[in-house]
Structures are given as structure tokens and as C-alpha cells.
Design a protein around this motif. Structure first.
Motif, PDB file in Angstrom:
ATOM      1  N   ARG A   1      17.668  60.458  -2.308  1.00  0.00           N
ATOM      2  CA  ARG A   1      16.003  59.819  -2.895  1.00  0.00           C
ATOM      3  C   ARG A   1      14.870  59.586  -2.053  1.00  0.00           C
ATOM      4  NH1 ARG A   1      14.033  54.277  -2.082  1.00  0.00           N
ATOM      5  NH2 ARG A   1      14.803  53.926  -0.609  1.00  0.00           N
ATOM      6  N   VAL A   2      14.012  59.844  -2.607  1.00  0.00           N
ATOM      7  CA  VAL A   2      12.450  59.636  -2.424  1.00  0.00           C
ATOM      8  C   VAL A   2      11.653  58.961  -2.758  1.00  0.00           C
ATOM      9  CG1 VAL A   2      12.661  62.728  -2.220  1.00  0.00           C
ATOM     10  CG2 VAL A   2      11.750  61.942  -4.207  1.00  0.00           C
ATOM     11  N   GLY A   3      11.831  57.777  -3.380  1.00  0.00           N
ATOM     12  CA  GLY A   3      11.574  56.860  -4.237  1.00  0.00           C
ATOM     13  C   GLY A   3      10.419  56.392  -3.019  1.00  0.00           C
ATOM     14  N   GLY A   4       9.175  55.331  -3.301  1.00  0.00           N
ATOM     15  CA  GLY A   4       8.990  54.274  -1.926  1.00  0.00           C
ATOM     16  C   GLY A   4       7.141  55.045  -2.991  1.00  0.00           C
ATOM     17  N   ALA A   5       6.325  54.529  -1.044  1.00  0.00           N
ATOM     18  CA  ALA A   5       4.904  54.550  -1.654  1.00  0.00           C
ATOM     19  C   ALA A   5       5.059  56.392  -1.434  1.00  0.00           C
ATOM     20  CB  ALA A   5       4.347  53.848  -0.095  1.00  0.00           C
ATOM     21  N   ASN A   6       4.106  56.540  -2.528  1.00  0.00           N
ATOM     22  CA  ASN A   6       3.837  57.978  -2.608  1.00  0.00           C
ATOM     23  C   ASN A   6       5.093  58.891  -2.979  1.00  0.00           C
ATOM     24  OD1 ASN A   6       0.718  57.319  -1.331  1.00  0.00           O
ATOM     25  ND2 ASN A   6       2.433  56.742   0.760  1.00  0.00           N
ATOM     26  N   ASP A   7       5.581  58.621  -3.779  1.00  0.00           N
ATOM     27  CA  ASP A   7       6.674  59.322  -3.611  1.00  0.00           C
ATOM     28  C   ASP A   7       5.989  60.294  -5.159  1.00  0.00           C
ATOM     29  OD1 ASP A   7       5.897  58.131  -6.265  1.00  0.00           O
ATOM     30  OD2 ASP A   7       7.679  56.644  -6.067  1.00  0.00           O
ATOM     31  N   ASN A   8       4.910  60.956  -5.155  1.00  0.00           N
ATOM     32  CA  ASN A   8       4.596  61.548  -6.203  1.00  0.00           C
ATOM     33  C   ASN A   8       4.790  61.585  -7.701  1.00  0.00           C
ATOM     34  OD1 ASN A   8       2.106  63.130  -4.251  1.00  0.00           O
ATOM     35  ND2 ASN A   8       4.616  63.488  -2.855  1.00  0.00           N
ATOM     36  N   GLY A   9       5.497  60.107  -7.800  1.00  0.00           N
ATOM     37  CA  GLY A   9       6.206  60.224  -9.047  1.00  0.00           C
ATOM     38  C   GLY A   9       7.717  60.895  -9.634  1.00  0.00           C
ATOM     39  N   ALA A  10       8.377  60.834  -8.048  1.00  0.00           N
ATOM     40  CA  ALA A  10       9.619  61.254  -8.426  1.00  0.00           C
ATOM     41  C   ALA A  10      10.357  59.708  -7.480  1.00  0.00           C
ATOM     42  CB  ALA A  10       9.928  62.270  -8.064  1.00  0.00           C
ATOM     43  N   ASP A  11      11.416  59.888  -8.034  1.00  0.00           N
ATOM     44  CA  ASP A  11      12.810  58.321  -7.360  1.00  0.00           C
ATOM     45  C   ASP A  11      13.607  59.262  -6.619  1.00  0.00           C
ATOM     46  OD1 ASP A  11      10.983  56.720  -7.779  1.00  0.00           O
ATOM     47  OD2 ASP A  11      11.718  56.327  -9.954  1.00  0.00           O
ATOM     48  N   VAL A  12      14.387  60.680  -7.293  1.00  0.00           N
ATOM     49  CA  VAL A  12      15.421  61.104  -6.996  1.00  0.00           C
ATOM     50  C   VAL A  12      15.177  62.875  -7.325  1.00  0.00           C
ATOM     51  CG1 VAL A  12      17.748  61.793  -6.997  1.00  0.00           C
ATOM     52  CG2 VAL A  12      16.999  59.236  -7.202  1.00  0.00           C
ATOM     53  N   VAL A  13      15.461  63.342  -5.833  1.00  0.00           N
ATOM     54  CA  VAL A  13      15.844  64.819  -6.259  1.00  0.00           C
ATOM     55  C   VAL A  13      16.931  65.683  -6.050  1.00  0.00           C
ATOM     56  CG1 VAL A  13      12.894  65.119  -6.000  1.00  0.00           C
ATOM     57  CG2 VAL A  13      14.205  65.132  -4.284  1.00  0.00           C
ATOM     58  N   GLY A  14      17.435  66.934  -6.172  1.00  0.00           N
ATOM     59  CA  GLY A  14      18.151  67.586  -5.943  1.00  0.00           C
ATOM     60  C   GLY A  14      18.318  68.527  -6.697  1.00  0.00           C
ATOM     61  N   ARG A  15      19.488  68.984  -7.002  1.00  0.00           N
ATOM     62  CA  ARG A  15      19.856  70.913  -7.554  1.00  0.00           C
ATOM     63  C   ARG A  15      21.357  70.197  -9.347  1.00  0.00           C
ATOM     64  NH1 ARG A  15      17.214  75.164  -6.926  1.00  0.00           N
ATOM     65  NH2 ARG A  15      16.055  74.983  -4.797  1.00  0.00           N
ATOM     66  N   LEU A  16      20.901  70.879 -10.235  1.00  0.00           N
ATOM     67  CA  LEU A  16      22.237  70.473 -10.950  1.00  0.00           C
ATOM     68  C   LEU A  16      23.256  71.022 -10.360  1.00  0.00           C
ATOM     69  CD1 LEU A  16      19.782  71.114 -14.045  1.00  0.00           C
ATOM     70  CD2 LEU A  16      21.141  68.441 -13.590  1.00  0.00           C
ATOM     71  N   PRO A  17      24.911  71.381 -11.039  1.00  0.00           N
ATOM     72  CA  PRO A  17      25.924  72.119 -10.555  1.00  0.00           C
ATOM     73  C   PRO A  17      25.191  74.047 -10.324  1.00  0.00           C
ATOM     74  CG  PRO A  17      26.326  70.288 -11.945  1.00  0.00           C
ATOM     75  CD  PRO A  17      25.329  70.382 -11.635  1.00  0.00           C
ATOM     76  N   ASP A  18      24.479  74.090 -11.718  1.00  0.00           N
ATOM     77  CA  ASP A  18      24.465  75.337 -11.879  1.00  0.00           C
ATOM     78  C   ASP A  18      23.228  75.984 -11.214  1.00  0.00           C
ATOM     79  OD1 ASP A  18      21.817  74.310 -13.268  1.00  0.00           O
ATOM     80  OD2 ASP A  18      22.174  74.563 -15.225  1.00  0.00           O
ATOM     81  N   GLY A  19      22.391  75.165 -10.542  1.00  0.00           N
ATOM     82  CA  GLY A  19      21.474  75.643  -9.077  1.00  0.00           C
ATOM     83  C   GLY A  19      19.874  75.408  -9.767  1.00  0.00           C
ATOM     84  N   ARG A  20      20.201  75.022 -10.947  1.00  0.00           N
ATOM     85  CA  ARG A  20      18.398  74.869 -11.293  1.00  0.00           C
ATOM     86  C   ARG A  20      18.313  73.335 -10.360  1.00  0.00           C
ATOM     87  NH1 ARG A  20      18.076  73.480 -16.926  1.00  0.00           N
ATOM     88  NH2 ARG A  20      20.577  73.048 -17.382  1.00  0.00           N
ATOM     89  N   SER A  21      16.811  73.032  -9.909  1.00  0.00           N
ATOM     90  CA  SER A  21      16.708  71.571  -9.380  1.00  0.00           C
ATOM     91  C   SER A  21      16.164  70.750  -9.969  1.00  0.00           C
ATOM     92  CB  SER A  21      15.340  72.225  -8.334  1.00  0.00           C
ATOM     93  OG  SER A  21      13.245  72.970  -9.667  1.00  0.00           O
ATOM     94  N   MET A  22      15.829  69.502 -10.255  1.00  0.00           N
ATOM     95  CA  MET A  22      15.375  68.369 -10.704  1.00  0.00           C
ATOM     96  C   MET A  22      14.552  67.618 -10.134  1.00  0.00           C
ATOM     97  SD  MET A  22      19.607  66.443 -11.153  1.00  0.00           S
ATOM     98  CE  MET A  22      20.090  65.566  -9.799  1.00  0.00           C
ATOM     99  N   VAL A  23      13.976  66.814 -10.970  1.00  0.00           N
ATOM    100  CA  VAL A  23      13.212  65.957 -10.274  1.00  0.00           C
ATOM    101  C   VAL A  23      13.438  64.287 -11.286  1.00  0.00           C
ATOM    102  CG1 VAL A  23      11.135  66.714 -10.835  1.00  0.00           C
ATOM    103  CG2 VAL A  23      10.991  64.863  -9.575  1.00  0.00           C
ATOM    104  N   ILE A  24      13.620  63.106 -10.898  1.00  0.00           N
ATOM    105  CA  ILE A  24      14.102  62.324 -11.440  1.00  0.00           C
ATOM    106  C   ILE A  24      12.667  60.863 -11.856  1.00  0.00           C
ATOM    107  CG2 ILE A  24      15.920  60.759 -12.220  1.00  0.00           C
ATOM    108  CD1 ILE A  24      18.338  62.587 -10.949  1.00  0.00           C
ATOM    109  N   GLN A  25      12.700  60.651 -11.917  1.00  0.00           N
ATOM    110  CA  GLN A  25      11.896  59.203 -12.312  1.00  0.00           C
ATOM    111  C   GLN A  25      12.772  57.629 -12.534  1.00  0.00           C
ATOM    112  OE1 GLN A  25       9.722  56.615 -11.274  1.00  0.00           O
ATOM    113  NE2 GLN A  25       8.218  58.413 -11.647  1.00  0.00           N
ATOM    114  N   CYS A  26      12.862  56.595 -11.796  1.00  0.00           N
ATOM    115  CA  CYS A  26      13.994  55.628 -12.188  1.00  0.00           C
ATOM    116  C   CYS A  26      13.104  54.920 -12.051  1.00  0.00           C
ATOM    117  CB  CYS A  26      14.906  54.978 -11.330  1.00  0.00           C
ATOM    118  SG  CYS A  26      16.453  57.051 -10.447  1.00  0.00           S
TER     119      CYS A  26
END
Length: 238
Positions: free
Chosen positions: A116-141
């Protein structure tokens, strides 16, 4: 009083006799070991070694049981947090709790490096990680009231976050619905838009990848349920 004193004296006398007997037995045992040490030392050494091995084995077994018990308890709690919440409970969460819920759902589905990266100055993202197939993802909640609507400008912010983090997939998860323009915008730019309807099935049993097959559907449209069942059969939860 005299009788009580007599019983106390007799008890002390018996204890003294037992102590003398134990001391005598110990002395005899030491004497016998000294006399026959050359014969019995291999057996004594063997007994001591077996005792040490048994103690170590018991300690390892007990430690393993404790670790397994804690791990099971953690997994049970994680399953409850990640996949057994009703939408009513989700509505009562804080924004941070909702972000943690989404992160746990991702972990449940086999995603890795989730944080979880959400908070002040989160650059528009709340959660980051990698999918099971290896692709990276960025999530806004966005945990909004069910009567609210997600506007297109919020999806544009997510596009900026995808560029900032260099992510392969952008996901927008909300407890409400998307406006028609914002839903169209999501489809045009490859954003996985998880609205309240899809959040319910994801939170229950569907996997994140199955939601990609029904992106842009739902929001009260009964036809999406058939499409979801077809997608779910291809991408069951991990």
C-alpha cells in the motif's frame, strides 16, 4: 497443641530419614560408577546422548507446531479480512482500511510484491504490485458512498500514476459506480474499472483476472452476470 507439635516433629523426622536414605543411595551409585566406570561409561554416554537428541527433537517439534499454529491463525485472519467482508462492512471502512482490503484481495489472488502506497504525495496510486503473470500493476482505491459517481478526471489521474510507476496495468477500485463517460474512458485506455457490482464478486470469490473479462459491464446490468460466470470458469480464484 501438644499433639500438633508431636505430629510436626514426627514429620520432620520422616523427612530427615528419607533425605539420609536418598544420600546413601546416591553415594552407593557414585561408588558403583567409580568402580565399574570402564564398563558402564559407553552406556552412560549413550543414555546422555539419547536424552540430548530427544530433547532437541521435542524442542524442534514443539517449535514447528507453534509456527504452524501461528501461520494458520494468520492465514485464517487474512482470509476473513480479504474475502469474507460484506459490502456493508466495506462501506463502514476508512479509506486506509479499504486500501488494505484491496491489497489483501490481490495477495489472495496470487499477486506478489503488493504494498500500500496511498497517502500524502501518493502520485495517484494507493496499491502497487505484480500480477501472477509478472506484469506490474498500479491501483487507485476510492471508498465513496454508493450514491456517488466516479468522474473521468479521477481516471485521468490514474493514467498519470501508471506512467509514473511504469505499470503494465492500471486498476480503479471503488465502492460506487462509474459515470458513462468515465467507463468509456476506462475501456479506451485499458483501465480495469472495478465498480461496486464487480467489487462484490471479487470480494466474494472471483479473481482479479476474471474481472478483466467483464470490464465495462455490470453496474446493475443483469446481462453481466452470465458474462462473469463464463470469465470465472476461465480464471478461477487462486
Amino acid at each position: 497443641m501438644a499433639a500438633r507439635r508431636g505430629r510436626g516433629a514426627a514429620a520432620r523426622k520422616r523427612r530427615a530419614i528419607r533425605l539420609k536414605q536418598a544420600s546413601a543411595c546416591g553415594a552407593i551409585a557414585v561408588a558403583l560408577l567409580s568402580m565399574f566406570w570402564s564398563v558402564v561409561w559407553p552406556y552412560v554416554t549413550g543414555v546422555l546422548l539419547l536424552s540430548c537428541v530427544g530433547t532437541i527433537a521435542w524442542w524442534l517439534w514443539r517449535t514447528d507446531r507453534l509456527v504452524r499454529k501461528r501461520d494458520h491463525a494468520w492465514r485464517q485472519a487474512d482470509m476473513i479480512d480479504a474475502g469474507r467482508r460484506t459490502l456493508t462492512e466495506v462501506d463502514a471502512m476508512t479509506g486506509t482500511q479499504f486500501e488494505e482490503l484491496v491489497a489483501n484481495l490481490c495477495r489472495r489472488d496470487g499477486c506478489v510484491e503488493v504494498r500500500r502506497v496511498g497517502g500524502a504525495n501518493d502520485n495517484g496510486a494507493d496499491v502497487v504490485g505484480r500480477l501472477p503473470d509478472g506484469r506490474s500493476m498500479v491501483i487507485q482505491c476510492k471508498r465513496y458512498a454508493p450514491t456517488s459517481t466516479i468522474a473521468s478526471r479521477e481516471l485521468r489521474d490514474l493514467l498519470g500514476a501508471r506512467v509514473h510507476f511504469g505499470a503494465d496495468l492500471a486498476v480503479f477500485v471503488t465502492t460506487t459506480r462509474f459515470s458513462r463517460p468515465s467507463e468509456k474512458f476506462a475501456l479506451q485506455h485499458g483501465i480495469l474499472a472495478v465498480h461496486r457490482d464487480h467489487l462484490g464478486v471479487w470480494n466474494g470469490e472471483a479473481s482479479l483476472m476474471s474481472l478483466a473479462e467483464i470490464n465495462g459491464a455490470g453496474q446493475g446490468n443483469a446481462r453481466h452476470r452470465t458474462r462473469w460466470k463464463q470469465a470465472y470458469s476461465e480464471y478461477p480464484p487462486v
